[in-house]
Design a protein around this motif. Sequence first.
Motif, PDB file in Angstrom:
ATOM      1  N   ALA A 193      99.755  86.743  64.756  1.00 48.00           N
ATOM      2  CA  ALA A 193      98.754  86.522  63.664  1.00 48.00           C
ATOM      3  C   ALA A 193      99.717  85.354  62.767  1.00 48.00           C
ATOM      4  CB  ALA A 193      98.669  87.483  62.767  1.00 48.00           C
ATOM      5  N   TYR A 194     100.954  85.553  63.028  1.00 49.13           N
ATOM      6  CA  TYR A 194     101.945  84.586  62.248  1.00 49.13           C
ATOM      7  C   TYR A 194     102.500  83.428  63.065  1.00 49.13           C
ATOM      8  CZ  TYR A 194     102.143  87.028  57.940  1.00 49.13           C
ATOM      9  OH  TYR A 194     101.833  87.547  56.674  1.00 49.13           O
ATOM     10  N   GLY A 195     101.862  83.285  64.404  1.00 50.06           N
ATOM     11  CA  GLY A 195     102.232  82.461  65.388  1.00 50.06           C
ATOM     12  C   GLY A 195     103.400  82.465  66.045  1.00 50.06           C
ATOM     13  N   CYS A 196     104.019  83.670  65.769  1.00 50.33           N
ATOM     14  CA  CYS A 196     105.416  84.034  66.615  1.00 50.33           C
ATOM     15  C   CYS A 196     105.234  84.555  68.038  1.00 50.33           C
ATOM     16  CB  CYS A 196     106.095  84.761  65.582  1.00 50.33           C
ATOM     17  SG  CYS A 196     106.658  83.871  64.205  1.00 50.33           S
ATOM     18  N   TYR A 197     104.066  85.130  68.296  1.00 52.87           N
ATOM     19  CA  TYR A 197     104.039  85.583  69.677  1.00 52.87           C
ATOM     20  C   TYR A 197     102.635  85.081  70.488  1.00 52.87           C
ATOM     21  CZ  TYR A 197     103.429  89.134  73.048  1.00 52.87           C
ATOM     22  OH  TYR A 197     103.333  89.958  74.399  1.00 52.87           O
ATOM     23  N   THR A 198     102.752  84.988  71.709  1.00 52.35           N
ATOM     24  CA  THR A 198     101.765  84.251  72.566  1.00 52.35           C
ATOM     25  C   THR A 198     102.047  85.202  73.595  1.00 52.35           C
ATOM     26  OG1 THR A 198     102.645  82.082  71.677  1.00 52.35           O
ATOM     27  CG2 THR A 198     100.668  82.160  73.689  1.00 52.35           C
ATOM     28  N   PRO A 199     100.666  85.958  73.858  1.00 51.95           N
ATOM     29  CA  PRO A 199     100.494  86.770  74.762  1.00 51.95           C
ATOM     30  C   PRO A 199     100.523  86.166  76.277  1.00 51.95           C
ATOM     31  CG  PRO A 199      98.887  87.283  73.274  1.00 51.95           C
ATOM     32  CD  PRO A 199      99.578  85.980  72.758  1.00 51.95           C
ATOM     33  N   SER A 200     101.195  86.827  77.328  1.00 55.93           N
ATOM     34  CA  SER A 200     101.075  86.367  78.516  1.00 55.93           C
ATOM     35  C   SER A 200      99.636  86.265  78.992  1.00 55.93           C
ATOM     36  CB  SER A 200     101.973  86.946  79.730  1.00 55.93           C
ATOM     37  OG  SER A 200     101.985  86.383  80.835  1.00 55.93           O
ATOM     38  N   PRO A 201      99.221  85.287  79.643  1.00 53.86           N
ATOM     39  CA  PRO A 201      97.864  85.329  80.446  1.00 53.86           C
ATOM     40  C   PRO A 201      97.959  86.277  81.607  1.00 53.86           C
ATOM     41  CG  PRO A 201      99.070  83.350  81.003  1.00 53.86           C
ATOM     42  CD  PRO A 201      99.947  83.928  79.774  1.00 53.86           C
ATOM     43  N   LYS A 202      98.858  86.523  82.097  1.00 52.90           N
ATOM     44  CA  LYS A 202      99.162  87.614  83.196  1.00 52.90           C
ATOM     45  C   LYS A 202      99.254  88.967  82.721  1.00 52.90           C
ATOM     46  CE  LYS A 202     101.070  84.409  86.527  1.00 52.90           C
ATOM     47  NZ  LYS A 202     102.327  83.969  87.275  1.00 52.90           N
ATOM     48  N   ALA A 203      98.451  89.877  83.155  1.00 55.98           N
ATOM     49  CA  ALA A 203      98.272  91.182  82.792  1.00 55.98           C
ATOM     50  C   ALA A 203      99.492  91.671  83.234  1.00 55.98           C
ATOM     51  CB  ALA A 203      97.344  91.971  83.374  1.00 55.98           C
ATOM     52  N   GLY A 204     100.370  92.532  82.347  1.00 55.49           N
ATOM     53  CA  GLY A 204     101.637  93.298  82.353  1.00 55.49           C
ATOM     54  C   GLY A 204     102.810  92.533  82.244  1.00 55.49           C
ATOM     55  N   GLU A 205     102.620  91.280  81.939  1.00 53.24           N
ATOM     56  CA  GLU A 205     103.979  90.315  81.909  1.00 53.24           C
ATOM     57  C   GLU A 205     104.068  90.079  80.333  1.00 53.24           C
ATOM     58  OE1 GLU A 205     104.206  85.941  83.144  1.00 53.24           O
ATOM     59  OE2 GLU A 205     104.631  87.255  85.325  1.00 53.24           O
ATOM     60  N   ASP A 206     105.486  89.893  79.965  1.00 53.77           N
ATOM     61  CA  ASP A 206     105.816  89.789  78.660  1.00 53.77           C
ATOM     62  C   ASP A 206     105.389  88.316  78.218  1.00 53.77           C
ATOM     63  OD1 ASP A 206     107.127  91.962  78.173  1.00 53.77           O
ATOM     64  OD2 ASP A 206     109.043  91.217  78.148  1.00 53.77           O
ATOM     65  N   GLY A 207     104.939  88.471  76.923  1.00 49.35           N
ATOM     66  CA  GLY A 207     104.256  87.070  76.160  1.00 49.35           C
ATOM     67  C   GLY A 207     105.873  86.569  75.611  1.00 49.35           C
ATOM     68  N   ASN A 208     105.527  85.279  75.075  1.00 51.00           N
ATOM     69  CA  ASN A 208     106.513  84.457  74.586  1.00 51.00           C
ATOM     70  C   ASN A 208     106.785  84.705  72.957  1.00 51.00           C
ATOM     71  OD1 ASN A 208     107.368  83.202  76.808  1.00 51.00           O
ATOM     72  ND2 ASN A 208     105.829  81.677  76.708  1.00 51.00           N
ATOM     73  N   LEU A 209     107.848  85.073  72.548  1.00 54.45           N
ATOM     74  CA  LEU A 209     108.129  85.424  71.502  1.00 54.45           C
ATOM     75  C   LEU A 209     109.172  84.366  70.608  1.00 54.45           C
ATOM     76  CD1 LEU A 209     107.283  87.855  69.152  1.00 54.45           C
ATOM     77  CD2 LEU A 209     109.666  88.594  69.486  1.00 54.45           C
ATOM     78  N   LEU A 210     108.834  84.121  69.398  1.00 48.95           N
ATOM     79  CA  LEU A 210     109.619  83.064  68.670  1.00 48.95           C
ATOM     80  C   LEU A 210     110.345  83.855  67.620  1.00 48.95           C
ATOM     81  CD1 LEU A 210     106.835  80.228  68.098  1.00 48.95           C
ATOM     82  CD2 LEU A 210     108.833  80.008  69.718  1.00 48.95           C
ATOM     83  N   HIS A 211     111.445  83.234  67.084  1.00 47.65           N
ATOM     84  CA  HIS A 211     112.096  83.731  65.933  1.00 47.65           C
ATOM     85  C   HIS A 211     111.353  83.263  64.691  1.00 47.65           C
ATOM     86  CE1 HIS A 211     115.884  85.112  67.721  1.00 47.65           C
ATOM     87  NE2 HIS A 211     115.608  84.238  68.692  1.00 47.65           N
ATOM     88  N   GLY A 212     111.220  83.979  63.726  1.00 49.80           N
ATOM     89  CA  GLY A 212     110.156  83.488  62.860  1.00 49.80           C
ATOM     90  C   GLY A 212     110.725  83.767  61.443  1.00 49.80           C
ATOM     91  N   THR A 213     110.785  82.781  60.536  1.00 48.15           N
ATOM     92  CA  THR A 213     111.140  83.404  59.151  1.00 48.15           C
ATOM     93  C   THR A 213     109.935  82.688  58.309  1.00 48.15           C
ATOM     94  OG1 THR A 213     113.502  83.217  59.925  1.00 48.15           O
ATOM     95  CG2 THR A 213     113.210  83.081  57.422  1.00 48.15           C
ATOM     96  N   PHE A 214     109.539  83.345  57.202  1.00 51.55           N
ATOM     97  CA  PHE A 214     108.730  82.901  56.340  1.00 51.55           C
ATOM     98  C   PHE A 214     109.002  83.217  54.838  1.00 51.55           C
ATOM     99  CE2 PHE A 214     106.726  83.426  60.650  1.00 51.55           C
ATOM    100  CZ  PHE A 214     105.696  82.456  60.606  1.00 51.55           C
ATOM    101  N   ILE A 215     108.606  82.615  53.960  1.00 52.13           N
ATOM    102  CA  ILE A 215     108.744  82.647  52.732  1.00 52.13           C
ATOM    103  C   ILE A 215     107.341  82.710  52.069  1.00 52.13           C
ATOM    104  CG2 ILE A 215     110.008  82.232  50.358  1.00 52.13           C
ATOM    105  CD1 ILE A 215     111.985  80.648  51.521  1.00 52.13           C
TER     106      ILE A 215
END
Lengths: 256, 198
Positions: A193-215
């Motif tokens: 929801a905060y734009g720090c994670y994108t699920p993988s289109p392939k089932a069972g595969e890890d998505g992409n996670l960004l480091h995120g800092t928000f104020i």
Amino acid sequence: MHQKSPSNDDRSEPSSASMFITPLVLTVIAVAGSFLVYYQFRANATKGGANSRDIAQEARDDLTKRNFKPLSEPMEAILKDPSYESIPTQSHPALLQSASPLNLKDTEGKSWDLEAARANGPVVLVFYYGYHCNHCVSQLFALDKDLEKFRELNAQVVAVSADPPELTLERYKKYGPFHFPVLSDSGNKLAEAYGCYTPSPKAGEDGNLLHGTFIIDRDGRIVWTNRGDEPFIENRTLLREIARIEGRLPASPPTK
Amino acid sequence: MISKKRNVATLVVKVLAVLLAFPTLCWGGVEPHVTFKVEDGWIALTLRKQGQPIADADLRIIDERGGAFASGQTGVSGESTFPMPPGKSFLVEVKIGERISDPIRIYQKGAEVEPSRVLLSFGLKPCCRNVYAKQSAEGSTTNDSIQLDDTSSPWIFVFAQLLLASAAVGVWLVLFRHDARNSRSMENDDSRSDERSA
């Protein structure tokens, strides 16, 4: 007259039952043993490299490598320092918009609610990969070291990862706790929801996670953000941004 | 001799430069940033990287409805001006060389705009942890924790153990038969010696 020994008869005529039972018993023992070996191996592997490593020390080494130094000067000096140029916010679809609702469980199983928290002051929300990734957790160590400075500005720090609370507690027992809430975001739903994670289109595969800092300010707006492949450890920038939105920054920082 | 000293001095300067640049690289300050300022209803945009202006960067301004409002390039001082687009917000896209920045949404706030300073990002890369996970799956060494391959099956172990068990049973059978044969031959020897003695 020589007599045949009865023991010789027993030895030379084994029962046909033992011909089947012995291999069967051996096979059952082998199968049971193999399962035991497998599950022992799996248990050791699951505990992971994590148990054989000192993640806290690796995180501290990472901070040293990044030239991180805890803030020692008074708040006034931190906010007034004319030689320091704050790092600007990055663009983000939700910048200056309302932050997504946040209600997650902390390590003690208590609910932590953003709406309730921001009534007391701005919130620094950090997304990290988990307490198995040394450079991800290094940001949490950096925040913990400067936590008093954030409290001086009535700001609250909260960290989120997909780690279950039990795992975080396990790490706390081993390395000591952080002095701010660490929340469990199962399945990285909040990170998404905060734009720090994108699920993988392939089932069972890890998505992409960004480091995120928000104020997030008292009104619930995201006023500053930084995302990327590296943790954000410039606490001075965070403090100055918090002071700015709280109207406590003495003068606007010089812009080159 | 002088050139040698000069080389050493150059090396020292280079090492110092790298050491000084390292913290900057770590916090991502290496990317350019844009400053927005409103002057007489016009917006002055300045593009800089580590204090140095970036000239000839392509700019595209998109209004609230998604239509192209203005386009142009930054000057020698990294500056460019354009009138305030209609609506409450607009998008700015910056192209430096071949790199196109993620669009920046700027909001009008009275006589000002916010955010007034933005660090550019160019398609954010995920945490390197993902890269490590992939590397460890490919068998490379990694500084990070190694993920257990969940596809590994207990049946591989079972199969290996079954092979061992079969071998053990085979050995047992061979020994058993050998033992039985020895017993039989001993029995025959005994009966023959009995016959001889009779």
